[in-house]
Design a protein around this motif. Sequence first.
Motif, PDB file in Angstrom:
ATOM      1  N   ILE A   3      73.324  75.419  47.235  1.00 37.39           N
ATOM      2  CA  ILE A   3      72.256  75.731  46.285  1.00 37.39           C
ATOM      3  C   ILE A   3      72.231  77.236  46.101  1.00 37.39           C
ATOM      4  O   ILE A   3      72.057  77.981  47.069  1.00 37.39           O
ATOM      5  N   ASP A   4      72.426  77.661  44.871  1.00 34.88           N
ATOM      6  CA  ASP A   4      72.283  79.086  44.549  1.00 34.88           C
ATOM      7  C   ASP A   4      70.828  79.303  44.156  1.00 34.88           C
ATOM      8  O   ASP A   4      70.391  78.884  43.084  1.00 34.88           O
ATOM      9  N   LEU A 215      65.708  79.906  58.368  1.00 36.30           N
ATOM     10  CA  LEU A 215      64.843  80.618  57.424  1.00 36.30           C
ATOM     11  C   LEU A 215      65.640  81.474  56.440  1.00 36.30           C
ATOM     12  O   LEU A 215      65.053  82.301  55.734  1.00 36.30           O
ATOM     13  N   LEU A 216      66.945  81.257  56.363  1.00 34.39           N
ATOM     14  CA  LEU A 216      67.789  82.050  55.471  1.00 34.39           C
ATOM     15  C   LEU A 216      68.423  81.148  54.427  1.00 34.39           C
ATOM     16  O   LEU A 216      68.806  80.017  54.719  1.00 34.39           O
ATOM     17  N   GLN A 217      68.551  81.664  53.196  1.00 38.11           N
ATOM     18  CA  GLN A 217      69.158  80.864  52.137  1.00 38.11           C
ATOM     19  C   GLN A 217      69.994  81.737  51.214  1.00 38.11           C
ATOM     20  O   GLN A 217      69.707  82.916  51.003  1.00 38.11           O
ATOM     21  N   SER A 251      75.037  75.770  60.883  1.00 40.39           N
ATOM     22  CA  SER A 251      74.206  76.904  60.481  1.00 40.39           C
ATOM     23  C   SER A 251      74.628  77.442  59.122  1.00 40.39           C
ATOM     24  O   SER A 251      73.788  77.834  58.305  1.00 40.39           O
ATOM     25  N   ARG A 252      75.929  77.441  58.865  1.00 42.82           N
ATOM     26  CA  ARG A 252      76.406  77.879  57.545  1.00 42.82           C
ATOM     27  C   ARG A 252      75.892  76.948  56.458  1.00 42.82           C
ATOM     28  O   ARG A 252      75.472  77.399  55.388  1.00 42.82           O
ATOM     29  N   GLN A 253      75.940  75.653  56.729  1.00 44.72           N
ATOM     30  CA  GLN A 253      75.458  74.685  55.744  1.00 44.72           C
ATOM     31  C   GLN A 253      73.965  74.871  55.491  1.00 44.72           C
ATOM     32  O   GLN A 253      73.497  74.716  54.356  1.00 44.72           O
ATOM     33  N   ARG A 254      73.243  75.182  56.540  1.00 50.29           N
ATOM     34  CA  ARG A 254      71.810  75.426  56.382  1.00 50.29           C
ATOM     35  C   ARG A 254      71.579  76.618  55.458  1.00 50.29           C
ATOM     36  O   ARG A 254      70.751  76.558  54.538  1.00 50.29           O
ATOM     37  N   ILE A 255      72.294  77.708  55.681  1.00 51.35           N
ATOM     38  CA  ILE A 255      72.111  78.907  54.869  1.00 51.35           C
ATOM     39  C   ILE A 255      72.548  78.670  53.428  1.00 51.35           C
ATOM     40  O   ILE A 255      71.869  79.092  52.483  1.00 51.35           O
TER      41      ILE A 255
END
Length: 267
Positions: A3-4, A215-217, A251-255
């Motif tokens: 998601i951008d 908490l990062l995107q 974690s990468r997928q989360r971000i």
Amino acid sequence: MIIDAHIHCSGEEQVDDVLQALDAAAVDKAILLAPFLSGNYSLHDRTTLRSANQYLARLIAHHRDRLIGFAVVNPSLDNASEDLRQAHDLGLTGLKMVPAGWYPYDDCAHRIYEAASRLKIPILFHSGIFIDGKSGRFCRPAFYEAVRDHPDLRVTLAHLGWPWSDEANAVGLIDLINGVPPDNSQFRFDVSFGAPPVYRLEVLRKAIAVLTPELLQFGSDVFLPCSGELIKSRISDVSDLLERLDIDKRSRQRIMGGTAAAWLGIN
């Protein structure tokens, strides 16, 4: 899922070209911001902001499964809360705010927060230094603590608040200290970099250590119209930094998508 969560419209893009660019960059969904920095659109003119919101609503009208429209309002202008309600009625489900001549704790801002909370609208704030070279003084991360007066609001601070990234980390840390699950936190932070390249690795390292990937995107902060290659390059920039920091796959997928999906209520 990618998601951008930070793409600027200019008023010059065509929806087919937007979708083609997202396809080329393998982006599943994107937040598009109503134009306010280009053409005749201005943060300081209510008429042009209303026009910008109407334009964005038309642009995304048949693709709301993939394109998520964020209105832009200026709380210091008359009837800004009504403009937000009208934008929401048009199908814009989020809000972008840039403190430029007002502070995030001003009464006019609180009126918008109240309206956004009633409408269950997430807010993306600019934070940190601003491109006009004049408004950074309004955008310190700690100023956004005023959002906590509206506990149902869920907001994102853009650019990790650079050059006040440590301050941004401190703002976000409070919910974690108090045991609030990340998806219920009032604050999350996008990694559309305001920081020049020489700072980025250290800024991201600290943010991951303090805030956790929860908490990062990701946000590219590109301006449309643009190529998919440009968006892809922004994805690669972040991916390369995560690789250098030895961040695990989950974690990468989360971000890259999970944090924004939770913020937006996407299953």
